[in-house]
Design an enzyme around this catalytic site. Sequence first.
Site, PDB file in Angstrom:
ATOM      1  N   THR A  82       0.767  -1.060  -0.475  1.00  0.00           N
ATOM      2  CA  THR A  82       0.292  -0.217  -0.173  1.00  0.00           C
ATOM      3  C   THR A  82       0.719   1.604   0.009  1.00  0.00           C
ATOM      4  O   THR A  82       1.895   1.048  -0.231  1.00  0.00           O
ATOM      5  CB  THR A  82      -0.975   0.185   1.394  1.00  0.00           C
ATOM      6  OG1 THR A  82      -1.941   1.417   0.817  1.00  0.00           O
ATOM      7  CG2 THR A  82      -0.589   0.396   2.440  1.00  0.00           C
ATOM      8  N   ASN A  83       0.038   2.928   0.634  1.00  0.00           N
ATOM      9  CA  ASN A  83       0.975   3.595   0.147  1.00  0.00           C
ATOM     10  C   ASN A  83       0.662   4.391   1.690  1.00  0.00           C
ATOM     11  O   ASN A  83       0.044   4.238   2.383  1.00  0.00           O
ATOM     12  CB  ASN A  83       1.219   4.387  -0.745  1.00  0.00           C
ATOM     13  CG  ASN A  83      -0.390   4.989  -0.951  1.00  0.00           C
ATOM     14  OD1 ASN A  83      -0.810   5.364  -0.714  1.00  0.00           O
ATOM     15  ND2 ASN A  83      -0.673   4.111  -2.342  1.00  0.00           N
ATOM     16  N   ASP A  84       1.455   5.564   1.979  1.00  0.00           N
ATOM     17  CA  ASP A  84       1.031   6.225   2.961  1.00  0.00           C
ATOM     18  C   ASP A  84      -0.541   7.402   3.082  1.00  0.00           C
ATOM     19  O   ASP A  84      -0.248   8.200   4.017  1.00  0.00           O
ATOM     20  CB  ASP A  84       2.066   7.418   3.111  1.00  0.00           C
ATOM     21  CG  ASP A  84       3.183   6.904   3.871  1.00  0.00           C
ATOM     22  OD1 ASP A  84       3.390   5.903   4.772  1.00  0.00           O
ATOM     23  OD2 ASP A  84       4.471   7.163   3.425  1.00  0.00           O
TER      24      ASP A  84
END
Length: 400
Positions: free
Chosen positions: A211-213
């Site tokens: 995933t990402n931030d």
Amino acid sequence: MLTGKHVTVFVTGGIAVYKAADLVRKFIKAGAIVRVAMTESATKFVQPLTFQILSRHEVYTDTFDEKDPNNVSHIHLADWTELAVVVPATSNILAKMAHGIADNMVSTTLMATTAPRLIVPAMNQNMLENLATQANLETLRSFGYTIMEPDTGFLAEGYEGKGRMPEPDKIAEAAHQLLIKTSSDLPLKGKNVLVSAGGTIERIDPVRYITNDSSGKMGYRLAEAARDLGAMVTLVSASKLEHPFGVTVKEVQSAREMQAELMASFDEANIVIMAAAVSDYRPVNQADRKMKKTDTDIQINLEENPDILATMGQLKNKQFLIGFAAETNDVEKYALDKLKRKQADMIVANDVSKADAGFNKDTNEVIIIQPNHKPIHIDTDTKEAIAKEILQIAINNLKL
Ligand SMILES: Cc1cc2nc3c(=O)[nH]c(=O)nc-3n(C[C@H](O)[C@H](O)[C@H](O)COP(=O)(O)O)c2cc1C
């Protein structure tokens, strides 16, 4: 929509008074300015002090408690009110409202106000079904008042039946809808706005993912801002943030799930805002079972995800398409390039390397790029304020 609105909550003597306290909290949280008036019976269930603390204002209980010689308190409150919510509404107050009886602070103020009224009856099923109550409800409907349908479920009397007060979230939602219905100056009234938010999740196995931030905060603030401008908003979310009221939320995980939900609402949308951080790649293989540790290195092969913004750019007809670009360098240059490649109508670019902008922050600083326009720089501000500015620019361009 509730932001800055003068909402008066009229509390009458039913067992559900305690739930009205939570509703006041929700109104305050949504930015409304709340006053509370209670009948004497209501004060026997919950002390006015509870409502005073929640609403940050003295509670009105006595018509003749005239503290300010400059005004008559029930008329002053009636004129101040922009939305009147009667909750819980007893069979008694329904009868009084239907027949113009004004014999206490609640009923007298309700007689004197011209604000839209949202009435939330809550009572024993037999009281609700009583022909007198039904006739009173019919009369109140004929006056144009909005009446919420009581819920069915476990009643205070210890058995199942109809008459329960709906949950505060549902009432806040109805209040919001009533304010939209009765406002004439909302630029997005009757328009559909589709927003994506959050960082997508691409599964490696049942317990691991890429995933990402992205927190989803910018997309959520945009959805709320569009809602407050009168739009019907669908939010396709890969975020764990609390659902905003007055918005239809579709929860998704992966880029492909997000694409499917977005495309289901795309045709009706007037404005589409792609604020989600959609993963560019996904694992080629997604294991059904947890992958076991081995003694050797492993490789995870990735394949490309669909480019949702570009697909929308090709399909759009009436939709005003807004994309986001998160960059760490040459922000304007990359954003302009993205605008052209994706055939978007606007790119909102932010420099995610900055301390007070981008992923997971409450503030942002953006540059708005549009075809044939000079870039617009919006300095650091809350995501809420930036969301409002983005929508205002879109509305000006759309000439809705
Ligand atoms: C324990 C208790 C619970 C009650 N619950 C309700 C109720 O849920 N709905 C209702 O219409 N009346 C209910 N009543 C009756 C009202 O309190 C009563 O009709 C009262 O006169 C209403 O006054 P008001 O409308 O001025 O608040 C309840 C009474 C008691 C003693």
